[in-house]
Scaffold this motif. Structure first.
Motif, PDB file in Angstrom:
ATOM      1  N   THR A 110       0.850  -1.188   0.000  1.00 37.16           N
ATOM      2  CA  THR A 110       0.000   0.000   0.000  1.00 37.16           C
ATOM      3  C   THR A 110       0.885   1.238   0.000  1.00 37.16           C
ATOM      4  N   PRO A 111       0.796   2.082  -1.038  1.00 36.85           N
ATOM      5  CA  PRO A 111       1.607   3.304  -1.035  1.00 36.85           C
ATOM      6  C   PRO A 111       1.077   4.285   0.025  1.00 36.85           C
ATOM      7  N   PRO A 112       1.892   5.294   0.393  1.00 35.95           N
ATOM      8  CA  PRO A 112       3.186   5.598  -0.216  1.00 35.95           C
ATOM      9  C   PRO A 112       4.347   4.850   0.451  1.00 35.95           C
ATOM     10  N   LEU A 113       5.439   4.725  -0.293  1.00 35.54           N
ATOM     11  CA  LEU A 113       6.709   4.259   0.226  1.00 35.54           C
ATOM     12  C   LEU A 113       7.635   5.468   0.362  1.00 35.54           C
ATOM     13  N   ARG A 114       8.729   5.275   1.069  1.00 35.58           N
ATOM     14  CA  ARG A 114       9.728   6.349   1.145  1.00 35.58           C
ATOM     15  C   ARG A 114      10.861   6.036   0.175  1.00 35.58           C
ATOM     16  N   LEU A 115      11.111   6.915  -0.760  1.00 35.71           N
ATOM     17  CA  LEU A 115      12.202   6.703  -1.722  1.00 35.71           C
ATOM     18  C   LEU A 115      13.530   6.560  -0.988  1.00 35.71           C
ATOM     19  N   SER A 116      13.683   7.273   0.095  1.00 38.28           N
ATOM     20  CA  SER A 116      14.940   7.246   0.840  1.00 38.28           C
ATOM     21  C   SER A 116      15.190   5.907   1.547  1.00 38.28           C
ATOM     22  N   ASP A 117      14.181   5.025   1.584  1.00 33.30           N
ATOM     23  CA  ASP A 117      14.386   3.684   2.147  1.00 33.30           C
ATOM     24  C   ASP A 117      15.119   2.766   1.171  1.00 33.30           C
ATOM     25  N   PHE A 118      15.235   3.203  -0.082  1.00 29.35           N
ATOM     26  CA  PHE A 118      15.934   2.425  -1.100  1.00 29.35           C
ATOM     27  C   PHE A 118      17.309   3.037  -1.361  1.00 29.35           C
ATOM     28  N   LYS A 119      18.257   2.183  -1.743  1.00 31.92           N
ATOM     29  CA  LYS A 119      19.637   2.651  -1.905  1.00 31.92           C
ATOM     30  C   LYS A 119      20.198   2.416  -3.304  1.00 31.92           C
ATOM     31  N   LEU A 120      19.531   1.573  -4.095  1.00 34.08           N
ATOM     32  CA  LEU A 120      20.008   1.269  -5.449  1.00 34.08           C
ATOM     33  C   LEU A 120      18.805   1.089  -6.362  1.00 34.08           C
ATOM     34  N   ALA A 174      12.604  10.006 -17.493  1.00 34.11           N
ATOM     35  CA  ALA A 174      13.847   9.303 -17.146  1.00 34.11           C
ATOM     36  C   ALA A 174      14.784  10.196 -16.349  1.00 34.11           C
ATOM     37  N   ALA A 175      15.034  11.383 -16.857  1.00 29.13           N
ATOM     38  CA  ALA A 175      15.956  12.297 -16.176  1.00 29.13           C
ATOM     39  C   ALA A 175      15.407  12.700 -14.812  1.00 29.13           C
ATOM     40  N   GLU A 176      14.105  12.922 -14.740  1.00 27.12           N
ATOM     41  CA  GLU A 176      13.493  13.344 -13.481  1.00 27.12           C
ATOM     42  C   GLU A 176      13.585  12.245 -12.419  1.00 27.12           C
ATOM     43  N   LEU A 177      13.340  11.002 -12.823  1.00 24.78           N
ATOM     44  CA  LEU A 177      13.404   9.903 -11.854  1.00 24.78           C
ATOM     45  C   LEU A 177      14.830   9.665 -11.385  1.00 24.78           C
ATOM     46  N   VAL A 178      15.779   9.652 -12.314  1.00 24.54           N
ATOM     47  CA  VAL A 178      17.177   9.453 -11.921  1.00 24.54           C
ATOM     48  C   VAL A 178      17.621  10.571 -10.982  1.00 24.54           C
ATOM     49  N   ARG A 179      17.250  11.797 -11.302  1.00 28.88           N
ATOM     50  CA  ARG A 179      17.635  12.928 -10.455  1.00 28.88           C
ATOM     51  C   ARG A 179      17.042  12.792  -9.047  1.00 28.88           C
ATOM     52  N   ALA A 180      15.783  12.381  -8.957  1.00 32.38           N
ATOM     53  CA  ALA A 180      15.143  12.211  -7.649  1.00 32.38           C
ATOM     54  C   ALA A 180      15.843  11.124  -6.840  1.00 32.38           C
ATOM     55  N   CYS A 181      16.212  10.034  -7.506  1.00 30.42           N
ATOM     56  CA  CYS A 181      16.906   8.944  -6.816  1.00 30.42           C
ATOM     57  C   CYS A 181      18.260   9.400  -6.300  1.00 30.42           C
ATOM     58  N   LYS A 182      18.993  10.122  -7.120  1.00 32.13           N
ATOM     59  CA  LYS A 182      20.318  10.577  -6.713  1.00 32.13           C
ATOM     60  C   LYS A 182      20.230  11.624  -5.601  1.00 32.13           C
ATOM     61  N   VAL A 185      24.054   6.857 -22.733  1.00 34.57           N
ATOM     62  CA  VAL A 185      22.933   7.084 -21.813  1.00 34.57           C
ATOM     63  C   VAL A 185      23.469   7.296 -20.401  1.00 34.57           C
ATOM     64  N   ARG A 186      24.450   6.506 -20.015  1.00 38.29           N
ATOM     65  CA  ARG A 186      25.105   6.682 -18.706  1.00 38.29           C
ATOM     66  C   ARG A 186      25.615   8.105 -18.535  1.00 38.29           C
ATOM     67  N   ASP A 187      26.331   8.589 -19.530  1.00 39.91           N
ATOM     68  CA  ASP A 187      26.928   9.916 -19.425  1.00 39.91           C
ATOM     69  C   ASP A 187      25.864  11.015 -19.403  1.00 39.91           C
ATOM     70  N   THR A 188      24.790  10.822 -20.163  1.00 44.25           N
ATOM     71  CA  THR A 188      23.719  11.817 -20.202  1.00 44.25           C
ATOM     72  C   THR A 188      23.003  11.931 -18.865  1.00 44.25           C
ATOM     73  N   LEU A 189      22.748  10.787 -18.220  1.00 40.69           N
ATOM     74  CA  LEU A 189      21.943  10.769 -16.998  1.00 40.69           C
ATOM     75  C   LEU A 189      22.768  10.752 -15.710  1.00 40.69           C
ATOM     76  N   GLY A 190      24.079  10.586 -15.833  1.00 42.53           N
ATOM     77  CA  GLY A 190      24.908  10.508 -14.635  1.00 42.53           C
ATOM     78  C   GLY A 190      24.736   9.197 -13.889  1.00 42.53           C
ATOM     79  N   VAL A 196      22.710   4.363  -9.043  1.00 39.93           N
ATOM     80  CA  VAL A 196      21.924   4.034 -10.231  1.00 39.93           C
ATOM     81  C   VAL A 196      22.712   3.070 -11.108  1.00 39.93           C
ATOM     82  N   LEU A 197      22.054   1.968 -11.476  1.00 40.84           N
ATOM     83  CA  LEU A 197      22.659   0.915 -12.301  1.00 40.84           C
ATOM     84  C   LEU A 197      21.867   0.784 -13.598  1.00 40.84           C
ATOM     85  N   LEU A 198      22.562   0.751 -14.711  1.00 40.21           N
ATOM     86  CA  LEU A 198      21.959   0.435 -16.009  1.00 40.21           C
ATOM     87  C   LEU A 198      22.455  -0.950 -16.400  1.00 40.21           C
ATOM     88  N   VAL A 199      21.532  -1.887 -16.534  1.00 46.12           N
ATOM     89  CA  VAL A 199      21.915  -3.272 -16.856  1.00 46.12           C
ATOM     90  C   VAL A 199      21.077  -3.704 -18.044  1.00 46.12           C
TER      91      VAL A 199
END
Length: 242
Positions: free
Chosen positions: A18-28, A104-112, A132-137, A118-121
């Motif tokens: 059941t949402p919400p979750l805390r983004l800060s509870d995740f690390k990767l 994509a950019a907004e989500l990566v930025r929020a996570c960082k 893509v790695r270089d564009t998004l950091g 952030v892992l791209l696999v």
């Protein structure tokens, strides 16, 4: 038995929590690339340069839907059809066809921002994944390397992949192994990981993560993910976070 899904908003469903979750509870957070972080299946667009897009795309679609269970064999078959593609052709695909998916950019930025790594696999190719790695950091990348000919056919694809220290093809099992390996190196528990993808080869890593997210995904993937984003951008995940 599949856990029933709950519609949180149009085009956004969850199951098993059941949402919400805390983004800060995740690390990767681990992302698939083709049709997840970016708008295309790169192998299909590369094949277009040698007039083989329809043939390659049919194999890609079957693999992503889970109808072809041997991803490695399916990728080798597709890569073999790329023989003769030039680096100039590859560059045109990148410049003219590849775009980041919305959010994509907004989500990566929020996570960082909350300190996540952030892992791209990807079952795709480093030619695109590193850009893509270089564009998004993005912090970490694992993807396949297309072999390029030397000698008379210098600069053309050979139709083969290059062996790397971990193997030659990043399939579903390798995606899962990479997620867990990177998490372990960073002292991150699996339940502190998020995995996002769209195809059947993403299911192993999604199953290993604490939160699995399907993005405009194939039916088999939507049915198994804890979150399914069916309309809008990647950053719709943030609607479930606080």
């Amino acid at each position: 038995m599949t856990t029933p899904a709950t519609a949180i908003a149009p085009g956004l469903t969850v199951r098993g929590f059941t949402p919400p979750l805390r983004l800060s509870d995740f690390k990767l957070i681990a992302f698939d690339m083709d049709s997840t972080l970016i708008n295309i299946e790169c192998v299909d667009e590369i094949a277009d340069a040698v007039g083989r897009k329809a043939e390659v795309a049919a194999i890609t679609e079957a693999a992503m839907r889970g109808e072809i269970t041997d991803f490695k064999d399916s990728l080798r078959r597709r890569v073999a059809l790329l023989k003769g593609v030039t680096m100039a052709d590859m560059e045109r695909v990148y410049v003219e066809r590849l775009r980041l998916n919305p959010g994509a950019a907004e989500l990566v930025r929020a996570c960082k921002t909350v300190g996540m790594k952030v892992l791209l696999v990807s079952g795709g190719f480093t030619f695109f994944a590193h850009r893509v790695r270089d564009t998004l950091g993005i912090d970490f990348v694992r993807a396949n390397i297309l072999e390029v000919a030397s000698g008379p056919n210098c600069g053309e694809l050979t139709g083969r992949l290059v062996e790397q220290a971990w193997g030659d093809i990043c399939d579903g099992a390798e995606k899962r192994r990479t997620l867990l390996e990177v998490a372990s190196l960073l002292d991150i528990a699996p339940h502190e990981c998020i995995a996002m993808g769209d195809g059947a080869n993403d299911l192993p890593m999604m199953g290993a993560a604490g939160l699995s997210v399907a993005y405009h995904a194939k039916p088999k993937v939507r049915e198994q993910a804890m979150v399914s984003i069916e309309s809008g951008g990647l950053d719709r995940l943030l609607e479930l976070m606080r």
